[in-house]
Scaffold this motif. Structure first.
Motif, PDB file in Angstrom:
ATOM      1  N   ASP A  22       0.853  -1.191   0.000  1.00  0.00           N
ATOM      2  CA  ASP A  22       0.000   0.000   0.000  1.00  0.00           C
ATOM      3  C   ASP A  22       0.891   1.244   0.000  1.00  0.00           C
ATOM      4  O   ASP A  22       2.104   1.161   0.225  1.00  0.00           O
ATOM      5  CB  ASP A  22      -0.902  -0.019   1.229  1.00  0.00           C
ATOM      6  N   TYR A  23       0.287   2.399  -0.247  1.00  0.00           N
ATOM      7  CA  TYR A  23       1.055   3.649  -0.237  1.00  0.00           C
ATOM      8  C   TYR A  23       0.174   4.803   0.219  1.00  0.00           C
ATOM      9  O   TYR A  23      -1.055   4.728   0.160  1.00  0.00           O
ATOM     10  CB  TYR A  23       1.648   3.945  -1.621  1.00  0.00           C
ATOM     11  N   GLU A  24       0.822   5.854   0.689  1.00  0.00           N
ATOM     12  CA  GLU A  24       0.131   7.081   1.099  1.00  0.00           C
ATOM     13  C   GLU A  24       0.878   8.243   0.477  1.00  0.00           C
ATOM     14  O   GLU A  24       2.099   8.321   0.575  1.00  0.00           O
ATOM     15  CB  GLU A  24       0.186   7.211   2.625  1.00  0.00           C
ATOM     16  N   ILE A  25       0.162   9.147  -0.200  1.00  0.00           N
ATOM     17  CA  ILE A  25       0.809  10.337  -0.750  1.00  0.00           C
ATOM     18  C   ILE A  25       0.600  11.489   0.221  1.00  0.00           C
ATOM     19  O   ILE A  25      -0.529  11.743   0.665  1.00  0.00           O
ATOM     20  CB  ILE A  25       0.268  10.693  -2.152  1.00  0.00           C
ATOM     21  N   ALA A  26       1.669  12.160   0.576  1.00  0.00           N
ATOM     22  CA  ALA A  26       1.607  13.264   1.534  1.00  0.00           C
ATOM     23  C   ALA A  26       2.386  14.456   0.999  1.00  0.00           C
ATOM     24  O   ALA A  26       3.184  14.328   0.060  1.00  0.00           O
ATOM     25  CB  ALA A  26       2.185  12.816   2.882  1.00  0.00           C
ATOM     26  N   SER A  27       2.140  15.615   1.585  1.00  0.00           N
ATOM     27  CA  SER A  27       2.878  16.822   1.207  1.00  0.00           C
ATOM     28  C   SER A  27       2.962  17.728   2.428  1.00  0.00           C
ATOM     29  O   SER A  27       2.355  17.443   3.465  1.00  0.00           O
ATOM     30  CB  SER A  27       2.175  17.544   0.047  1.00  0.00           C
ATOM     31  N   ILE A  28       3.718  18.796   2.320  1.00  0.00           N
ATOM     32  CA  ILE A  28       3.909  19.677   3.472  1.00  0.00           C
ATOM     33  C   ILE A  28       2.569  20.265   3.919  1.00  0.00           C
ATOM     34  O   ILE A  28       2.203  20.210   5.087  1.00  0.00           O
ATOM     35  CB  ILE A  28       4.919  20.799   3.140  1.00  0.00           C
ATOM     36  N   LYS A  29       1.815  20.799   2.970  1.00  0.00           N
ATOM     37  CA  LYS A  29       0.545  21.466   3.288  1.00  0.00           C
ATOM     38  C   LYS A  29      -0.668  20.551   3.194  1.00  0.00           C
ATOM     39  O   LYS A  29      -1.731  20.867   3.716  1.00  0.00           O
ATOM     40  CB  LYS A  29       0.325  22.637   2.323  1.00  0.00           C
ATOM     41  N   GLY A  30      -0.546  19.429   2.487  1.00  0.00           N
ATOM     42  CA  GLY A  30      -1.688  18.564   2.223  1.00  0.00           C
ATOM     43  C   GLY A  30      -2.478  19.078   1.022  1.00  0.00           C
ATOM     44  O   GLY A  30      -2.107  20.061   0.386  1.00  0.00           O
ATOM     45  N   GLY A  31      -3.562  18.379   0.691  1.00  0.00           N
ATOM     46  CA  GLY A  31      -4.420  18.802  -0.412  1.00  0.00           C
ATOM     47  C   GLY A  31      -3.923  18.341  -1.768  1.00  0.00           C
ATOM     48  O   GLY A  31      -3.108  17.427  -1.875  1.00  0.00           O
ATOM     49  N   LYS A  32      -4.410  18.997  -2.812  1.00  0.00           N
ATOM     50  CA  LYS A  32      -4.079  18.610  -4.187  1.00  0.00           C
ATOM     51  C   LYS A  32      -2.619  18.917  -4.502  1.00  0.00           C
ATOM     52  O   LYS A  32      -2.161  20.040  -4.313  1.00  0.00           O
ATOM     53  CB  LYS A  32      -4.994  19.342  -5.171  1.00  0.00           C
ATOM     54  N   ALA A  33      -1.904  17.908  -4.996  1.00  0.00           N
ATOM     55  CA  ALA A  33      -0.475  18.088  -5.312  1.00  0.00           C
ATOM     56  C   ALA A  33      -0.292  18.317  -6.806  1.00  0.00           C
ATOM     57  O   ALA A  33      -0.899  17.625  -7.626  1.00  0.00           O
ATOM     58  CB  ALA A  33       0.310  16.865  -4.875  1.00  0.00           C
ATOM     59  N   PRO A  34       0.545  19.301  -7.187  1.00  0.00           N
ATOM     60  CA  PRO A  34       0.793  19.552  -8.608  1.00  0.00           C
ATOM     61  C   PRO A  34       1.685  18.488  -9.230  1.00  0.00           C
ATOM     62  O   PRO A  34       2.714  18.118  -8.660  1.00  0.00           O
ATOM     63  CB  PRO A  34       1.497  20.910  -8.600  1.00  0.00           C
ATOM     64  N   ILE A  35       1.275  17.962 -10.388  1.00  0.00           N
ATOM     65  CA  ILE A  35       2.124  17.031 -11.133  1.00  0.00           C
ATOM     66  C   ILE A  35       2.191  17.451 -12.595  1.00  0.00           C
ATOM     67  O   ILE A  35       1.304  18.150 -13.090  1.00  0.00           O
ATOM     68  CB  ILE A  35       1.649  15.556 -11.017  1.00  0.00           C
ATOM     69  N   TYR A  36       3.275  17.064 -13.274  1.00  0.00           N
ATOM     70  CA  TYR A  36       3.427  17.339 -14.710  1.00  0.00           C
ATOM     71  C   TYR A  36       4.012  16.093 -15.363  1.00  0.00           C
ATOM     72  O   TYR A  36       4.381  15.145 -14.676  1.00  0.00           O
ATOM     73  CB  TYR A  36       4.311  18.577 -14.945  1.00  0.00           C
ATOM     74  N   GLY A  37       4.054  16.083 -16.693  1.00  0.00           N
ATOM     75  CA  GLY A  37       4.489  14.871 -17.387  1.00  0.00           C
ATOM     76  C   GLY A  37       3.359  13.859 -17.481  1.00  0.00           C
ATOM     77  O   GLY A  37       3.580  12.660 -17.628  1.00  0.00           O
ATOM     78  N   THR A  38       2.118  14.352 -17.418  1.00  0.00           N
ATOM     79  CA  THR A  38       0.957  13.459 -17.439  1.00  0.00           C
ATOM     80  C   THR A  38       0.534  13.088 -18.864  1.00  0.00           C
ATOM     81  O   THR A  38      -0.307  12.216 -19.047  1.00  0.00           O
ATOM     82  CB  THR A  38      -0.236  14.118 -16.728  1.00  0.00           C
ATOM     83  N   ASP A  39       1.128  13.765 -19.846  1.00  0.00           N
ATOM     84  CA  ASP A  39       0.704  13.560 -21.241  1.00  0.00           C
ATOM     85  C   ASP A  39       1.787  12.923 -22.101  1.00  0.00           C
ATOM     86  O   ASP A  39       1.804  13.063 -23.315  1.00  0.00           O
ATOM     87  CB  ASP A  39       0.294  14.910 -21.851  1.00  0.00           C
ATOM     88  N   ILE A  40       2.710  12.209 -21.464  1.00  0.00           N
ATOM     89  CA  ILE A  40       3.807  11.585 -22.207  1.00  0.00           C
ATOM     90  C   ILE A  40       3.276  10.443 -23.064  1.00  0.00           C
ATOM     91  O   ILE A  40       2.585   9.556 -22.567  1.00  0.00           O
ATOM     92  CB  ILE A  40       4.892  11.065 -21.236  1.00  0.00           C
ATOM     93  N   GLU A  41       3.597  10.474 -24.338  1.00  0.00           N
ATOM     94  CA  GLU A  41       3.128   9.427 -25.253  1.00  0.00           C
ATOM     95  C   GLU A  41       4.007   8.188 -25.138  1.00  0.00           C
ATOM     96  O   GLU A  41       5.214   8.280 -24.978  1.00  0.00           O
ATOM     97  CB  GLU A  41       3.152   9.955 -26.694  1.00  0.00           C
ATOM     98  N   GLY A  42       3.366   7.031 -25.216  1.00  0.00           N
ATOM     99  CA  GLY A  42       4.121   5.781 -25.228  1.00  0.00           C
ATOM    100  C   GLY A  42       4.468   5.229 -23.864  1.00  0.00           C
ATOM    101  O   GLY A  42       5.062   4.155 -23.768  1.00  0.00           O
TER     102      GLY A  42
END
Length: 224
Positions: free
Chosen positions: A41-61
């Motif tokens: 299992d895993y837990e995603i955490a951050s300093i402030k909590g809430g929605k975390a920004p991510i990029y590289g979500t549209d990589i083809e292949g």
């Protein structure tokens, strides 16, 4: 069920620029894919909590990236990260820091996650990081006053890779230099090749291509 804590950045741009950034998606999704396939299992955490920004979500292949991003459970977790203030270190069996440039502006100097990771490591836990993720290891101090990295051999995103990626002038600091100054040893291979180093409970990977291998090493350590 063993559980991996995944701290991610709240910083949504590359340094002080307005370039969209955060956590680099494939470095997170590939490791999530490996650990969930192994029944962890895993837990995603951050300093402030809430929605975390991510990029590289549209990589083809990159089918694994696409598949994990399409998973509703993953989306719920990345959009509702736990704040560091809510975490208990005893709940986790490993800590994994994915990369992306965002964390150079927050996790690289955050004392809260550093203390939590130090406590985890000193209790026999595993700390893993990939690409720019090892920046989050820089502030970790052990109870004996030594930096975690002082006795460790590590790798991370290299100067050559920053040049290739066109980011060397925009990063808040050069990770390779910071790691070379703080760690016992910094090693690297040719740009963009998969390369990981395992050193007494600390697993580091050089670049995005190393994420899968970091995930596999993490699973191997947890299943020992």
């Amino acid at each position: 069920m063993k559980k991996v804590l995944i701290p991610v950045t709240n910083h949504a741009t590359l340094g002080e620029t307005d370039q969209v950034n955060g956590t680099y998606s494939p470095e997170l999704t590939h490791v999530v894919h490996v650990i969930t396939a192994a029944g962890l299992d895993y837990e995603i955490a951050s300093i402030k909590g809430g929605k975390a920004p991510i990029y590289g979500t549209d990589i083809e292949g990159d089918e694994i990236n696409t598949e994990v991003l399409a998973n509703e459970d993953f989306q719920r977790r990345i959009n509702n990260t736990k704040a560091v203030s809510q975490l208990k270190v005893a709940d986790y069996d490993a800590v994994f820091y994915p990369g992306g440039f965002g964390l150079l502006s927050d996790l690289a100097e955050n004392e809260d996650f550093a203390k939590l990771s130090a406590e985890h490591y000193q209790q026999g836990g595993i700390i893993a990081a990939v690409c720019h993720g090892p920046a989050a290891l820089l502030p970790i101090q052990l109870n004996n006053g030594e930096a975690l990295l002082a006795t460790k051999s590590v790798t991370g995103f290299t100067r050559e890779e920053e040049i290739d990626y066109g980011t060397i002038k925009d990063v808040p600091f050069l990770l390779e230099e910071a790691l070379t100054r703080k760690a016992a040893q910094f090693s690297k291979v040719q740009p963009w090749q998969s390369f990981i180093i395992e050193d007494e409970g600390v697993i580091t990977g050089q670049n995005p291509a190393s994420a899968h291998a970091v995930g596999e090493a993490l699973v191997r350590h947890l299943n020992r």
